[in-house]
Design an enzyme around this catalytic site. Structure first.
Site, PDB file in Angstrom:
ATOM      1  N   ALA A   1       0.843  -1.195   0.000  1.00  0.00           N
ATOM      2  CA  ALA A   1       0.000   0.000   0.000  1.00  0.00           C
ATOM      3  C   ALA A   1       0.879   1.246   0.000  1.00  0.00           C
ATOM      4  O   ALA A   1       2.052   1.209   0.377  1.00  0.00           O
ATOM      5  CB  ALA A   1      -0.922  -0.012   1.220  1.00  0.00           C
TER       6      ALA A   1
ATOM      7  N   ASP B   1      -7.776   1.563  20.041  1.00  0.00           N
ATOM      8  CA  ASP B   1      -8.321   1.444  18.689  1.00  0.00           C
ATOM      9  C   ASP B   1      -8.693  -0.013  18.387  1.00  0.00           C
ATOM     10  O   ASP B   1      -8.359  -0.567  17.333  1.00  0.00           O
ATOM     11  CB  ASP B   1      -7.323   1.963  17.651  1.00  0.00           C
TER      12      ASP B   1
ATOM     13  N   GLY C   1       0.459   5.584   0.988  1.00  0.00           N
ATOM     14  CA  GLY C   1      -0.358   6.659   1.520  1.00  0.00           C
ATOM     15  C   GLY C   1       0.353   7.987   1.412  1.00  0.00           C
ATOM     16  O   GLY C   1       1.493   8.070   0.921  1.00  0.00           O
ATOM     17  N   GLY C   2      -0.298   9.050   1.915  1.00  0.00           N
ATOM     18  CA  GLY C   2       0.271  10.378   1.828  1.00  0.00           C
ATOM     19  C   GLY C   2       1.525  10.539   2.651  1.00  0.00           C
ATOM     20  O   GLY C   2       2.396  11.350   2.328  1.00  0.00           O
TER      21      GLY C   2
ATOM     22  N   GLY D   1       3.355   7.669   3.930  1.00  0.00           N
ATOM     23  CA  GLY D   1       4.147   6.451   4.062  1.00  0.00           C
ATOM     24  C   GLY D   1       3.699   5.365   3.116  1.00  0.00           C
ATOM     25  O   GLY D   1       2.862   5.568   2.234  1.00  0.00           O
TER      26      GLY D   1
ATOM     27  N   VAL E   1       3.615   0.665   2.777  1.00  0.00           N
ATOM     28  CA  VAL E   1       3.747  -0.637   3.431  1.00  0.00           C
ATOM     29  C   VAL E   1       4.290  -1.629   2.407  1.00  0.00           C
ATOM     30  O   VAL E   1       3.785  -1.711   1.281  1.00  0.00           O
ATOM     31  CB  VAL E   1       2.381  -1.132   3.978  1.00  0.00           C
TER      32      VAL E   1
END
Length: 574
Positions: free
Chosen positions: A23, A138, A25-26, A28, A30
């Site tokens: 994946a 969480d 993201g903005g 980072g 994975v």
């Protein structure tokens, strides 16, 4: 949803060989990689730093510090933390399977027993974190990972708080986390009144102030998650509308049994207590929850349930799982009833088999009953046991094989059939001679139980004591009783062996004695009688005399097959 990177995937990050990017993201990415020394797949989380985002970096390090303190088979392991080219990396255990939220998407809902098995393992992970003073903050299905071997692990401690944390930085969403930040963020701390977590799973106190929650907030979130697992729906909407917030604070939700009418009362009560709006009325630690679930699941075959879990994780689409599982007690009762029923059925079959019901009905078309009848002298002794047996052979004029299972039914346990002899009349033995004064000329008919043979040619061998008799027979379709009279009126010559002793001293006095037998012509000395003078099948009377001793007398019934007599006298002196 995380975006795929448009930049090329690196071949190596640090010492780790990259397999692929999972994946982007903005802030980072994975990656899936290979640990160089452990030779196992790992997950690498990358944080890309930007100016003014030091709080995010601190949060990233904080997650690494928390994971370093945790060591439990129910929590995702951390292998490494390092910085390279101004980017921070966390190396985590790779769980080959899926998250619980993906499993729920596929299966919609889970049986109470399967849900509790997953839930119990998550409780073990949470217990370990709480024992270290860490509150996860969480808890949700997306942070519960399940391997293809049905191992359950708690993950993503990105917004967790610990005893050492007096102030905490607010969490920004990274590439692999769906945790939501619902508050302004200030440098280095979580503001009082800030909301950290995923709204649909947050407790009332966490909605008010995430910085001050304790382990009871996690217990509340676990209750929400269990509700979703067994019903397939969440108790509250995931939005932050005033109506939703008011419902959460009041604990106003539809009871789980409305969506799952067959939900066990135990599970419903467990959920309701964990979801109490007032934290003082919830379970105060996860320990009693674990204890209750362990006691409940003890009644079930947990290995079988875990096998079903593994099957569900491995499957590419929804599979049919049991809606409920039977307790071990019910299984034992059911299995016992099955065993009893099977034994009863087998008993009926055996009874019908040995009573010849099947042989005389169902199988009668293929097999013919054959009985043997014989006339022989009647035995006067009630305990006489003279063997009389018959053996059947196939008459092929070559090998003449003994009848085996190919020619006779399995009901015949061996190749020998005993004759059934009527009970003999009482006779004379040592003094009871009046009932047997005349020689026995009476014969009795004995008959075997039927054997069942296929039609064809056979030979039968009849063994009666020392006699053996062979005969060829033909078996047709009709039942047969074969008559044999070779022993009718049978008698044998009697041989008498004599001996005498002194009753007081035991000395042998045979040479001093005369052994006499009564005959129609009077007493006769056995020594002078011809060898074939005495016959069996009658009563013989013997006299033993010697000078200076009292006479000894014997009246003996000699059966037709008893052809040798040992006559031993014990004489007393006058």
């Amino acid at each position: 949803m995380p975006k795929r990177s448009s930049t090329p995937t690196p071949d190596v990050i640090g010492k780790y060989r990259i397999i692929n990017q999972i994946a982007q993201g903005g802030m980072g990415a994975v990656f899936k990689a290979v640990h160089p020394s452990l030779r196992r797949d790992v997950i690498i989380k990358k944080l890309t730093l930007r100016t003014g985002n030091s709080s995010i970096r601190e949060r990233f390090k904080r997650e690494a510090q928390i994971l370093m303190d945790l060591s439990s088979p129910y929590i995702v392991r951390m292998f490494d933390f390092f910085t390279e080219a101004r980017n921070d990396y966390i190396v985590l255990e790779f769980v080959d399977g899926m998250s619980l939220d993906k499993l729920l998407e596929k299966q919609q809902s889970l049986s109470p027993q399967l849900a509790l098995l997953i839930f119990l393992d998550a409780c073990y992970g949470l217990k370990h974190a709480h024992s270290k003073g860490i509150v996860h903050r969480d808890i949700k299905p997306g942070n519960i990972l399940i391997s293809r071997r049905a191992e359950v692990k708690l993950s993503d401690f990105g917004i967790a708080s610990g005893e050492k944390e007096n102030d905490s930085a607010a969490k920004q969403k990274t590439a692999d986390s769906n945790a939501t930040v619902v508050a302004p963020v200030r440098e280095g701390i979580t503001m009082t009144g800030a909301k950290l977590g995923t709204p649909a799973y947050m407790s009332p106190e966490q909605l008010d102030d995430s910085s001050s929650v304790d382990q009871r907030a996690d217990i509340y979130s676990m209750g929400i998650m269990l509700y979703e697992m067994v019903t397939g729906t969440k108790p509250y909407k995931g939005d932050m509308s005033s109506d939703t917030l008011q419902a959460i604070r009041k604990g106003d939700y539809e009871p789980p049994e409305r969506f799952a009418p067959k939900l066990p009362r135990f599970v419903s009560s467990l959920i309701k207590k964990m979801m109490r709006a007032d934290k003082q009325k919830r379970f105060q630690s996860i320990d009693p929850v674990i204890k209750k679930i362990k006691r409940y699941l003890k009644k079930y075959d947990q290995h079988a349930i875990r096998v079903n879990l593994a099957q569900a994780v491995i499957a590419t689409k929804e599979i049919r799982l049991p809606q409920s599982y039977q307790t071990r007690h019910h299984k034992a009762v059911r299995n016992s009833l099955i065993v009893v029923a099977v034994l009863a059925f087998m008993g009926l079959i055996a009874a019908g088999w040995f009573s010849k019901f099947f042989l005389n009905t169902v199988l009668r078309h293929w097999y013919t009953p054959v009985s043997l009848a014989m006339e022989m002298p009647e035995n006067n002794l009630p305990d006489t046991d003279l063997p009389a047996r018959a053996f059947f052979y196939v008459n092929d004029n070559k090998e003449i094989p003994l009848v085996d299972e190919a020619y006779k039914l399995p009901a015949m346990s061996n190749n020998i059939r005993d004759f059934y002899t009527p009970k003999a009349a009482k006779g004379a033995a040592d003094g009871n001679e009046e009932s047997a004064k005349k020689p026995n000329r009476k014969n009795v008919k004995v008959v075997t139980k039927p054997v069942y043979l296929k039609p064809g040619d056979y030979r039968v061998k009849i063994v009666e004591g020392p006699y053996i008799w062979w005969n060829s027979i033909t078996v047709g379709k009709e039942a047969q009783t074969l008559e044999f009279n070779f022993l009718k009126n049978a008698r044998r010559y009697l041989k008498v062996r004599t001996n005498a002793i002194d009753a007081q001293t035991g000395a042998d006095i045979t040479d001093q004695c005369k052994f006499m037998v009564e005959t129609p012509k009077g007493l006769k000395d056995l020594a002078t009688l011809p060898a074939e003078s005495l016959l069996t099948g009658t009563v013989h009377r013997f006299h033993i005399t010697a000078p200076g001793y009292h006479e000894e007398y014997f009246g003996l019934r000699i059966e037709w097959y008893e052809d040798e007599l040992f006559l031993n006298g014990s004489l007393k002196k006058k």
